[in-house]
Design a protein around this motif. Structure first.
Motif, PDB file in Angstrom:
ATOM      1  N   VAL A 148       7.023   1.546 -10.589  1.00 52.15           N
ATOM      2  CA  VAL A 148       7.261   0.103 -10.755  1.00 52.15           C
ATOM      3  C   VAL A 148       6.103  -0.658 -10.087  1.00 52.15           C
ATOM      4  N   PRO A 149       5.487  -1.609 -10.784  1.00 51.70           N
ATOM      5  CA  PRO A 149       4.364  -2.358 -10.196  1.00 51.70           C
ATOM      6  C   PRO A 149       4.791  -3.127  -8.945  1.00 51.70           C
TER       7      PRO A 149
ATOM      8  N   LYS B  93       6.161  25.445 -15.660  1.00 56.69           N
ATOM      9  CA  LYS B  93       7.262  26.252 -15.118  1.00 56.69           C
ATOM     10  C   LYS B  93       7.814  25.667 -13.827  1.00 56.69           C
ATOM     11  N   ASP B  94       7.000  24.839 -13.125  1.00 57.12           N
ATOM     12  CA  ASP B  94       7.457  24.242 -11.865  1.00 57.12           C
ATOM     13  C   ASP B  94       8.275  22.975 -12.087  1.00 57.12           C
ATOM     14  N   ALA B  95       8.366  22.533 -13.335  1.00 52.59           N
ATOM     15  CA  ALA B  95       9.004  21.245 -13.624  1.00 52.59           C
ATOM     16  C   ALA B  95      10.438  21.403 -14.097  1.00 52.59           C
ATOM     17  N   ASP B  96      11.209  20.335 -13.917  1.00 52.54           N
ATOM     18  CA  ASP B  96      12.533  20.237 -14.530  1.00 52.54           C
ATOM     19  C   ASP B  96      12.675  18.809 -15.049  1.00 52.54           C
ATOM     20  N   ILE B  97      13.500  18.628 -16.042  1.00 51.68           N
ATOM     21  CA  ILE B  97      13.595  17.350 -16.728  1.00 51.68           C
ATOM     22  C   ILE B  97      14.022  16.216 -15.812  1.00 51.68           C
ATOM     23  N   ASP B  98      14.927  16.513 -14.874  1.00 45.75           N
ATOM     24  CA  ASP B  98      15.381  15.454 -13.967  1.00 45.75           C
ATOM     25  C   ASP B  98      14.251  14.942 -13.080  1.00 45.75           C
ATOM     26  N   SER B  99      13.391  15.858 -12.594  1.00 51.35           N
ATOM     27  CA  SER B  99      12.261  15.436 -11.758  1.00 51.35           C
ATOM     28  C   SER B  99      11.275  14.593 -12.557  1.00 51.35           C
ATOM     29  N   ILE B 100      11.018  15.000 -13.798  1.00 45.43           N
ATOM     30  CA  ILE B 100      10.110  14.236 -14.651  1.00 45.43           C
ATOM     31  C   ILE B 100      10.649  12.826 -14.859  1.00 45.43           C
ATOM     32  N   LEU B 101      11.914  12.729 -15.206  1.00 43.41           N
ATOM     33  CA  LEU B 101      12.522  11.423 -15.454  1.00 43.41           C
ATOM     34  C   LEU B 101      12.575  10.569 -14.189  1.00 43.41           C
ATOM     35  N   LEU B 102      12.888  11.201 -13.053  1.00 37.63           N
ATOM     36  CA  LEU B 102      12.959  10.469 -11.783  1.00 37.63           C
ATOM     37  C   LEU B 102      11.606   9.876 -11.422  1.00 37.63           C
ATOM     38  N   PHE B 103      10.545  10.678 -11.535  1.00 36.73           N
ATOM     39  CA  PHE B 103       9.215  10.193 -11.179  1.00 36.73           C
ATOM     40  C   PHE B 103       8.752   9.093 -12.130  1.00 36.73           C
ATOM     41  N   LEU B 104       9.011   9.275 -13.431  1.00 36.16           N
ATOM     42  CA  LEU B 104       8.638   8.246 -14.404  1.00 36.16           C
ATOM     43  C   LEU B 104       9.397   6.938 -14.152  1.00 36.16           C
TER      44      LEU B 104
ATOM     45  N   ILE C  17       0.835  -1.203   0.000  1.00 41.94           N
ATOM     46  CA  ILE C  17       0.000   0.000   0.000  1.00 41.94           C
ATOM     47  C   ILE C  17       0.868   1.251   0.000  1.00 41.94           C
ATOM     48  N   ASP C  18       1.921   1.240   0.818  1.00 36.57           N
ATOM     49  CA  ASP C  18       2.835   2.388   0.862  1.00 36.57           C
ATOM     50  C   ASP C  18       3.534   2.594  -0.481  1.00 36.57           C
ATOM     51  N   SER C  19       3.920   1.487  -1.132  1.00 39.39           N
ATOM     52  CA  SER C  19       4.583   1.586  -2.438  1.00 39.39           C
ATOM     53  C   SER C  19       3.648   2.215  -3.462  1.00 39.39           C
ATOM     54  N   ARG C  20       2.380   1.797  -3.437  1.00 47.01           N
ATOM     55  CA  ARG C  20       1.425   2.364  -4.389  1.00 47.01           C
ATOM     56  C   ARG C  20       1.096   3.817  -4.047  1.00 47.01           C
TER      57      ARG C  20
ATOM     58  N   GLN D 287      -2.977  -7.297 -11.265  1.00 48.55           N
ATOM     59  CA  GLN D 287      -2.579  -7.748 -12.592  1.00 48.55           C
ATOM     60  C   GLN D 287      -3.034  -6.782 -13.677  1.00 48.55           C
ATOM     61  N   MET D 288      -4.119  -6.073 -13.437  1.00 48.00           N
ATOM     62  CA  MET D 288      -4.580  -5.066 -14.399  1.00 48.00           C
ATOM     63  C   MET D 288      -3.501  -4.014 -14.621  1.00 48.00           C
ATOM     64  N   PHE D 289      -2.910  -3.526 -13.504  1.00 45.23           N
ATOM     65  CA  PHE D 289      -1.859  -2.513 -13.656  1.00 45.23           C
ATOM     66  C   PHE D 289      -0.579  -3.120 -14.201  1.00 45.23           C
ATOM     67  N   LEU D 290      -0.266  -4.345 -13.760  1.00 49.52           N
ATOM     68  CA  LEU D 290       0.950  -4.989 -14.244  1.00 49.52           C
ATOM     69  C   LEU D 290       0.910  -5.134 -15.766  1.00 49.52           C
ATOM     70  N   ARG D 291      -0.225  -5.582 -16.291  1.00 52.70           N
ATOM     71  CA  ARG D 291      -0.361  -5.722 -17.751  1.00 52.70           C
ATOM     72  C   ARG D 291      -0.302  -4.358 -18.436  1.00 52.70           C
ATOM     73  N   TYR D 292      -0.954  -3.367 -17.821  1.00 51.57           N
ATOM     74  CA  TYR D 292      -0.944  -2.018 -18.391  1.00 51.57           C
ATOM     75  C   TYR D 292       0.479  -1.455 -18.409  1.00 51.57           C
TER      76      TYR D 292
END
Length: 260
Positions: free
Chosen positions: A113-114, A98-109, A77-80, A157-162
């Motif tokens: 992980v399922p 304007k609040d974003a930077d590329i490193d934060s976007i990449l880090l969050f993406l 639950i905490d991971s999700r 499994q729905m999210f894992l497949r997605y």
């Protein structure tokens, strides 16, 4: 003792005391029956003691198993929640670039992980040993447990497949895997079970990728994938929280039956 009773019977017969013999015989039969009943009672008591001991051992094992399951589901639950939080941050970047930077976007993406619940499953129901438990409510809860777990695992499994067919497929399509990996390992210590310094296995970001912050934040398909990822993990956590309540109640019932 048998010889003693036999001599008495012989004496009564020899003395032609038939009435007394019959009374004595009946008395002897009654004594034998009483003795048998007492022996059966003692034997039943011993069997009950053994069953009670076995039941207590099973209850204590169940307590440990469901405590472990509870800890695991809390971790999932905490991971999700972390995934939901990062998706929320990413979507806020689409609203306020304007609040974003590329490193934060990449880090969050890269940190999405399922995670799946893999509980300890006892074989009490399938083996039939569940009948040793006297608490009918607990038996029904344990019978329903497998179904409850399957329900959560199905939505996981729905999210894992997605994630495998849509999320990562699109990440591969736009060609930002190297940058995702590099940025992830730069901050990996905050994502691992044990905080430690780890050398980044990827030697820097891509020199040929054409993607930057603005391109990513103008990508409506990626925005939709992030939103649906957030949606599925929220759904998973709703089911996970429901299962957590079931575990808490099962533990409560188990603890009430364990002799202190």
């Amino acid at each position: 003792m048998i010889k003693f009773f036999s001599k008495i019977r012989q004496y009564l017969l020899m003395e032609n005391k038939t009435g007394k013999y019959l009374k004595y015989a009946i008395g002897e039969i009654v004594l034998v029956v009483i003795g048998i009943l007492i022996a059966l009672q003692i034997n039943n008591w011993k069997e009950q003691q053994i069953e009670s001991k076995n039941e207590q051992a099973i209850l204590k094992r169940l307590s440990k198993e469901f405590t472990s399951n509870r800890e695991q589901i809390l971790d999932k639950i905490d991971s999700r929640k972390d995934i939901i939080k990062k998706c929320g941050r990413l979507l806020s970047f689409y609203n306020e670039p304007k609040d974003a930077d590329i490193d934060s976007i990449l880090l969050f993406l890269g940190s999405i992980v399922p995670t799946t619940f893999d509980p300890i499953q006892n074989n009490l129901v399938s083996s039939g040993r569940i009948e040793i438990l006297k608490n009918e409510e607990l038996k029904q809860l344990l019978i329903n447990w497998s179904t409850d777990v399957i329900q959560l695992q199905e939505v996981e499994q729905m999210f894992l497949r997605y994630y495998e067919t849509i999320f990562m497929s699109y990440i591969h399509e736009i060609g930002i895997q190297r940058d995702l990996g590099y940025t992830f390992w730069q901050k990996a210590s905050s994502s691992l079970l044990e905080a430690k310094n780890i050398s980044n296995p990827i030697p820097g970001k891509s020199k040929i990728s054409n993607y930057n912050k603005n391109i990513l934040l103008e990508d409506s398909k990626l925005e939709g994938i992030i939103a649906w990822t957030m949606n599925l993990n929220t759904f998973n956590n709703q089911e996970g929280t429901t299962l957590l309540k079931r575990i808490d109640y099962i533990l409560e019932v188990i603890e009430s039956d364990i002799k202190k």
